[in-house]
Design a protein around this motif. Sequence first.
Motif, PDB file in Angstrom:
ATOM      1  N   GLU A 161      12.227  -1.860  -9.377  1.00 34.51           N
ATOM      2  CA  GLU A 161      12.066  -0.959 -10.534  1.00 34.51           C
ATOM      3  C   GLU A 161      11.338   0.315 -10.124  1.00 34.51           C
ATOM      4  O   GLU A 161      11.736   1.415 -10.515  1.00 34.51           O
ATOM      5  N   LYS A 162      10.288   0.188  -9.329  1.00 35.37           N
ATOM      6  CA  LYS A 162       9.539   1.360  -8.877  1.00 35.37           C
ATOM      7  C   LYS A 162      10.355   2.188  -7.892  1.00 35.37           C
ATOM      8  O   LYS A 162      10.314   3.427  -7.918  1.00 35.37           O
ATOM      9  N   ASN A 163      11.102   1.528  -7.041  1.00 30.87           N
ATOM     10  CA  ASN A 163      11.938   2.224  -6.068  1.00 30.87           C
ATOM     11  C   ASN A 163      12.988   3.091  -6.781  1.00 30.87           C
ATOM     12  O   ASN A 163      13.230   4.229  -6.390  1.00 30.87           O
ATOM     13  N   ILE A 164      13.562   2.553  -7.839  1.00 30.84           N
ATOM     14  CA  ILE A 164      14.551   3.308  -8.619  1.00 30.84           C
ATOM     15  C   ILE A 164      13.875   4.420  -9.409  1.00 30.84           C
ATOM     16  O   ILE A 164      14.303   5.579  -9.380  1.00 30.84           O
ATOM     17  N   ALA A 165      12.813   4.086 -10.107  1.00 34.06           N
ATOM     18  CA  ALA A 165      12.162   5.047 -11.003  1.00 34.06           C
ATOM     19  C   ALA A 165      11.525   6.220 -10.265  1.00 34.06           C
ATOM     20  O   ALA A 165      11.631   7.365 -10.714  1.00 34.06           O
ATOM     21  N   PHE A 166      10.854   5.948  -9.146  1.00 34.23           N
ATOM     22  CA  PHE A 166      10.084   7.002  -8.491  1.00 34.23           C
ATOM     23  C   PHE A 166      10.756   7.607  -7.272  1.00 34.23           C
ATOM     24  O   PHE A 166      10.498   8.760  -6.935  1.00 34.23           O
ATOM     25  N   LEU A 167      11.612   6.846  -6.594  1.00 33.16           N
ATOM     26  CA  LEU A 167      12.228   7.343  -5.367  1.00 33.16           C
ATOM     27  C   LEU A 167      13.746   7.474  -5.468  1.00 33.16           C
ATOM     28  O   LEU A 167      14.388   7.915  -4.525  1.00 33.16           O
ATOM     29  N   ASN A 168      14.300   7.030  -6.600  1.00 29.76           N
ATOM     30  CA  ASN A 168      15.743   7.086  -6.817  1.00 29.76           C
ATOM     31  C   ASN A 168      16.518   6.309  -5.746  1.00 29.76           C
ATOM     32  O   ASN A 168      17.603   6.712  -5.338  1.00 29.76           O
ATOM     33  N   HIS A 169      15.925   5.208  -5.276  1.00 32.84           N
ATOM     34  CA  HIS A 169      16.570   4.324  -4.297  1.00 32.84           C
ATOM     35  C   HIS A 169      16.868   2.991  -4.982  1.00 32.84           C
ATOM     36  O   HIS A 169      15.944   2.328  -5.444  1.00 32.84           O
ATOM     37  N   ASP A 170      18.108   2.604  -5.004  1.00 28.96           N
ATOM     38  CA  ASP A 170      18.500   1.342  -5.635  1.00 28.96           C
ATOM     39  C   ASP A 170      18.654   0.263  -4.564  1.00 28.96           C
ATOM     40  O   ASP A 170      19.724  -0.309  -4.378  1.00 28.96           O
ATOM     41  N   THR A 171      17.575   0.020  -3.824  1.00 28.72           N
ATOM     42  CA  THR A 171      17.590  -0.972  -2.760  1.00 28.72           C
ATOM     43  C   THR A 171      16.287  -1.759  -2.764  1.00 28.72           C
ATOM     44  O   THR A 171      15.246  -1.250  -3.183  1.00 28.72           O
ATOM     45  N   LEU A 172      16.353  -2.972  -2.262  1.00 21.60           N
ATOM     46  CA  LEU A 172      15.144  -3.771  -2.088  1.00 21.60           C
ATOM     47  C   LEU A 172      14.373  -3.234  -0.891  1.00 21.60           C
ATOM     48  O   LEU A 172      14.962  -2.753   0.076  1.00 21.60           O
ATOM     49  N   THR A 173      13.070  -3.312  -0.965  1.00 27.70           N
ATOM     50  CA  THR A 173      12.213  -2.900   0.138  1.00 27.70           C
ATOM     51  C   THR A 173      10.965  -3.776   0.124  1.00 27.70           C
ATOM     52  O   THR A 173      10.662  -4.412  -0.887  1.00 27.70           O
ATOM     53  N   ASP A 174      10.261  -3.803   1.245  1.00 28.44           N
ATOM     54  CA  ASP A 174       9.053  -4.619   1.304  1.00 28.44           C
ATOM     55  C   ASP A 174       7.816  -3.852   0.870  1.00 28.44           C
ATOM     56  O   ASP A 174       6.839  -4.443   0.431  1.00 28.44           O
ATOM     57  N   ILE A 175       7.856  -2.516   0.944  1.00 27.49           N
ATOM     58  CA  ILE A 175       6.661  -1.730   0.639  1.00 27.49           C
ATOM     59  C   ILE A 175       7.025  -0.331   0.163  1.00 27.49           C
ATOM     60  O   ILE A 175       8.004   0.250   0.627  1.00 27.49           O
ATOM     61  N   ILE A 176       6.233   0.164  -0.768  1.00 31.34           N
ATOM     62  CA  ILE A 176       6.288   1.566  -1.177  1.00 31.34           C
ATOM     63  C   ILE A 176       4.846   2.060  -1.209  1.00 31.34           C
ATOM     64  O   ILE A 176       3.970   1.437  -1.816  1.00 31.34           O
ATOM     65  N   THR A 177       4.608   3.191  -0.560  1.00 32.22           N
ATOM     66  CA  THR A 177       3.277   3.773  -0.481  1.00 32.22           C
ATOM     67  C   THR A 177       3.254   5.086  -1.249  1.00 32.22           C
ATOM     68  O   THR A 177       4.068   5.966  -0.991  1.00 32.22           O
ATOM     69  N   PHE A 178       2.328   5.197  -2.190  1.00 33.28           N
ATOM     70  CA  PHE A 178       2.156   6.424  -2.961  1.00 33.28           C
ATOM     71  C   PHE A 178       0.824   7.057  -2.598  1.00 33.28           C
ATOM     72  O   PHE A 178      -0.226   6.443  -2.770  1.00 33.28           O
ATOM     73  N   ASP A 179       0.873   8.287  -2.106  1.00 33.55           N
ATOM     74  CA  ASP A 179      -0.349   9.057  -1.854  1.00 33.55           C
ATOM     75  C   ASP A 179      -0.637   9.862  -3.117  1.00 33.55           C
ATOM     76  O   ASP A 179       0.105  10.770  -3.462  1.00 33.55           O
ATOM     77  N   LEU A 180      -1.694   9.513  -3.816  1.00 37.38           N
ATOM     78  CA  LEU A 180      -2.054  10.147  -5.084  1.00 37.38           C
ATOM     79  C   LEU A 180      -3.241  11.101  -4.923  1.00 37.38           C
ATOM     80  O   LEU A 180      -3.854  11.514  -5.909  1.00 37.38           O
ATOM     81  N   SER A 181      -3.535  11.467  -3.696  1.00 36.25           N
ATOM     82  CA  SER A 181      -4.702  12.294  -3.397  1.00 36.25           C
ATOM     83  C   SER A 181      -4.589  13.664  -4.058  1.00 36.25           C
ATOM     84  O   SER A 181      -3.517  14.260  -4.093  1.00 36.25           O
ATOM     85  N   GLU A 182      -5.731  14.126  -4.544  1.00 37.34           N
ATOM     86  CA  GLU A 182      -5.784  15.446  -5.155  1.00 37.34           C
ATOM     87  C   GLU A 182      -6.578  16.434  -4.303  1.00 37.34           C
ATOM     88  O   GLU A 182      -6.465  17.638  -4.510  1.00 37.34           O
ATOM     89  N   GLN A 183      -7.370  15.924  -3.366  1.00 41.89           N
ATOM     90  CA  GLN A 183      -8.162  16.787  -2.490  1.00 41.89           C
ATOM     91  C   GLN A 183      -7.876  16.435  -1.037  1.00 41.89           C
ATOM     92  O   GLN A 183      -7.604  15.278  -0.716  1.00 41.89           O
ATOM     93  N   GLU A 184      -7.988  17.443  -0.167  1.00 43.26           N
ATOM     94  CA  GLU A 184      -7.666  17.248   1.239  1.00 43.26           C
ATOM     95  C   GLU A 184      -8.588  16.281   1.958  1.00 43.26           C
ATOM     96  O   GLU A 184      -8.167  15.585   2.866  1.00 43.26           O
ATOM     97  N   ASP A 185      -9.848  16.226   1.557  1.00 42.76           N
ATOM     98  CA  ASP A 185     -10.816  15.392   2.267  1.00 42.76           C
ATOM     99  C   ASP A 185     -10.992  14.016   1.637  1.00 42.76           C
ATOM    100  O   ASP A 185     -11.922  13.291   1.952  1.00 42.76           O
ATOM    101  N   GLU A 186     -10.081  13.659   0.736  1.00 38.45           N
ATOM    102  CA  GLU A 186     -10.113  12.349   0.097  1.00 38.45           C
ATOM    103  C   GLU A 186      -8.722  11.722   0.131  1.00 38.45           C
ATOM    104  O   GLU A 186      -7.726  12.426   0.174  1.00 38.45           O
ATOM    105  N   LEU A 187      -8.698  10.408   0.105  1.00 42.60           N
ATOM    106  CA  LEU A 187      -7.435   9.686   0.064  1.00 42.60           C
ATOM    107  C   LEU A 187      -7.464   8.723  -1.107  1.00 42.60           C
ATOM    108  O   LEU A 187      -8.377   7.911  -1.222  1.00 42.60           O
ATOM    109  N   GLN A 188      -6.472   8.850  -1.969  1.00 42.10           N
ATOM    110  CA  GLN A 188      -6.301   7.915  -3.074  1.00 42.10           C
ATOM    111  C   GLN A 188      -4.853   7.469  -3.029  1.00 42.10           C
ATOM    112  O   GLN A 188      -3.936   8.297  -2.997  1.00 42.10           O
TER     113      GLN A 188
END
Length: 145
Positions: free
Chosen positions: A53-80
């Motif tokens: 569901e996330k692969n389709i909704a956010f990446l437009n990929h209709d395939t199974l996968t083992d992992i999806i990584t989202f970088d939600l960082s808003e600042q260069e010196d931080e990682l979220q």
Amino acid sequence: MAIRYFEEEGVKARLQHKRRLNTFIKEQVIDVHLDLKKVEINYIFCTDEGLLEKNIAFLNHDTLTDIITFDLSEQEDELQSEIYISVDRVADNAQQFGVSYQKELHRVLFHGILHLCGFKDKKPAEAQEMRRQEDLCLNAYFQEK
């Protein structure tokens, strides 16, 4: 400072030694590759269907996968980040590759972090380097026990 959360959405990831894993990821992966003030990573374990569901909704990929990584960082010196992992794929891949579920689960955990550290895997040379980095992490982590 690195903060990692492990959530399970209707599954049991069977992840062991979370505190030790947190320390390893911070000291042996993040601190080696990144210079950041703050790191917050949320691992979410789910089913194939949940990740599809996330692969389709956010990446437009209709395939199974083992992992999806989202970088939600808003600042260069931080990682979220949020890292979604399908325990169904991990179990199937472990069987297919002839490795334990725990080893494959950790390979995928490290894979997501390595993406956040700038490693890619789209081109053959990138994929080869990603695999080498995963193997370095796996060997170091399982030797420490």
